[in-house]
Design a protein around this motif. Structure first.
Motif, short mmCIF file in Angstrom:
data_model
loop_
_atom_site.label_atom_id
_atom_site.label_comp_id
_atom_site.label_asym_id
_atom_site.label_seq_id
_atom_site.Cartn_x
_atom_site.Cartn_y
_atom_site.Cartn_z
N MET A 1 0.84 -1.18 0.00
CA MET A 1 0.00 0.00 0.00
C MET A 1 0.88 1.24 0.00
O MET A 1 1.89 1.29 0.68
N LEU A 2 0.45 2.21 -0.75
CA LEU A 2 1.17 3.48 -0.84
C LEU A 2 0.25 4.58 -0.36
O LEU A 2 -0.95 4.57 -0.66
N SER A 3 0.80 5.53 0.39
CA SER A 3 -0.03 6.61 0.94
C SER A 3 0.77 7.90 0.96
O SER A 3 1.98 7.89 1.19
N SER A 4 0.07 9.02 0.76
CA SER A 4 0.72 10.32 0.91
C SER A 4 0.49 10.89 2.30
O SER A 4 0.97 11.97 2.62
N LYS A 5 -0.23 10.16 3.15
CA LYS A 5 -0.42 10.59 4.53
C LYS A 5 0.87 10.36 5.31
O LYS A 5 1.54 9.34 5.14
N ASP A 6 1.23 11.31 6.16
CA ASP A 6 2.44 11.19 6.97
C ASP A 6 2.13 10.38 8.23
O ASP A 6 1.50 10.87 9.16
N HIS A 7 2.56 9.13 8.25
CA HIS A 7 2.29 8.25 9.38
C HIS A 7 3.27 8.44 10.53
O HIS A 7 3.11 7.86 11.59
N ASP A 8 4.30 9.26 10.32
CA ASP A 8 5.22 9.56 11.42
C ASP A 8 4.51 10.35 12.51
O ASP A 8 4.85 10.23 13.69
N ARG A 9 3.51 11.14 12.12
CA ARG A 9 2.80 11.97 13.10
C ARG A 9 2.03 11.12 14.11
O ARG A 9 1.84 11.52 15.24
N ASP A 10 1.55 9.95 13.67
CA ASP A 10 0.79 9.07 14.57
C ASP A 10 1.49 7.71 14.69
O ASP A 10 0.85 6.67 14.73
N GLY A 18 0.18 -2.55 14.79
CA GLY A 18 1.05 -3.42 14.00
C GLY A 18 1.34 -2.93 12.60
O GLY A 18 1.83 -3.68 11.77
N ARG A 19 1.07 -1.65 12.34
CA ARG A 19 1.31 -1.10 11.00
C ARG A 19 2.72 -0.51 10.94
O ARG A 19 3.13 0.22 11.82
N VAL A 20 3.44 -0.86 9.87
CA VAL A 20 4.82 -0.41 9.69
C VAL A 20 4.93 0.26 8.32
O VAL A 20 4.56 -0.32 7.30
N TRP A 21 5.44 1.49 8.32
CA TRP A 21 5.57 2.28 7.09
C TRP A 21 7.02 2.69 6.87
O TRP A 21 7.78 2.83 7.81
N THR A 22 7.39 2.90 5.60
CA THR A 22 8.70 3.46 5.27
C THR A 22 8.50 4.58 4.26
O THR A 22 7.65 4.50 3.37
N ASP A 23 9.27 5.64 4.42
CA ASP A 23 9.21 6.78 3.50
C ASP A 23 9.87 6.41 2.18
O ASP A 23 10.94 5.80 2.17
N ILE A 24 9.25 6.83 1.06
CA ILE A 24 9.86 6.59 -0.25
C ILE A 24 10.03 7.87 -1.06
O ILE A 24 10.48 7.83 -2.19
N GLY A 25 9.64 9.01 -0.49
CA GLY A 25 9.83 10.27 -1.19
C GLY A 25 8.70 10.58 -2.15
O GLY A 25 7.57 10.13 -1.97
N THR A 26 9.01 11.33 -3.19
CA THR A 26 8.00 11.76 -4.17
C THR A 26 8.20 11.03 -5.48
O THR A 26 9.28 10.52 -5.78
N GLY A 27 7.13 11.01 -6.28
CA GLY A 27 7.23 10.37 -7.59
C GLY A 27 5.99 10.60 -8.42
O GLY A 27 5.04 11.27 -8.00
N ASP A 28 5.98 10.02 -9.61
CA ASP A 28 4.89 10.19 -10.58
C ASP A 28 3.56 9.61 -10.10
O ASP A 28 2.52 9.91 -10.68
N TRP A 29 3.58 8.78 -9.08
CA TRP A 29 2.34 8.17 -8.60
C TRP A 29 1.43 9.20 -7.93
O TRP A 29 0.26 8.93 -7.73
N ASP A 30 1.93 10.36 -7.57
CA ASP A 30 1.11 11.40 -6.94
C ASP A 30 1.22 12.68 -7.76
O ASP A 30 2.30 13.26 -7.87
N ALA A 31 0.08 13.10 -8.33
CA ALA A 31 0.06 14.28 -9.21
C ALA A 31 0.55 15.53 -8.50
O ALA A 31 1.10 16.43 -9.13
N ARG A 32 0.36 15.59 -7.17
CA ARG A 32 0.79 16.77 -6.40
C ARG A 32 2.20 16.63 -5.87
O ARG A 32 2.69 17.50 -5.17
N ARG A 33 2.87 15.51 -6.20
CA ARG A 33 4.26 15.27 -5.81
C ARG A 33 4.48 15.34 -4.30
O ARG A 33 5.49 15.82 -3.82
N ARG A 34 3.49 14.82 -3.55
CA ARG A 34 3.61 14.79 -2.10
C ARG A 34 4.53 13.64 -1.69
O ARG A 34 4.55 12.60 -2.34
N PRO A 35 5.28 13.80 -0.61
CA PRO A 35 6.08 12.67 -0.09
C PRO A 35 5.14 11.51 0.25
O PRO A 35 4.04 11.72 0.75
N SER A 36 5.60 10.31 -0.05
CA SER A 36 4.76 9.13 0.16
C SER A 36 5.44 8.10 1.05
O SER A 36 6.65 8.14 1.25
#
Length: 76
Positions: A1-10, A18-36
Motif C-alpha cells: 500500500m502506498l499513501s501520501s499521509k504522513d504516518h510519522d505523526r501518529d 502493527g502497522r509499519v511504514w517506510t518513507d519513499i519520497g516523491t514520484g509520478d504516482w502522486d500528481a501533487r508530488r507529495r512525499p509518500s
C-alpha cells in the motif's frame, strides 16, 4: 500500500496496531508530488494478468529498498 499521509505523526498509534511504514519520497504516482510512504506489514499478492493499469512504477533502487525493508518486517 502506498499513501501520501504522513504516518510519522501518529507513529505510536500505527505501531500499536502493527502497522509499519517506510518513507519513499516523491514520484509520478502522486500528481501533487507529495512525499509518500509504503506500508510494509501488509503485502498483496496479485496475478499480473489481473492488473488493469499501472499508474506509476518505482525506480529500481527505490523498489529494491522497499523489498528489503518489507523482507525485514515480514521475516524473509
Amino acid at each position: 500500500m502506498l499513501s501520501s499521509k504522513d504516518h510519522d505523526r501518529d507513529a505510536a498509534d500505527e505501531a500499536r496496531h502493527g502497522r509499519v511504514w517506510t518513507d519513499i519520497g516523491t514520484g509520478d504516482w502522486d500528481a501533487r508530488r507529495r512525499p509518500s510512504e509504503v506500508r510494509l506489514d501488509r503485502l498483496l499478492v496479485l496475478d499480473p494478468s489481473t492488473v488493469r493499469r499501472e499508474g506509476a512504477a518505482l525506480d529500481r533502487g527505490r523498489f529494491d529498498r522497499v523489498v528489503a525493508d518489507a523482507g525485514r518486517v515480514q521475516g524473509w
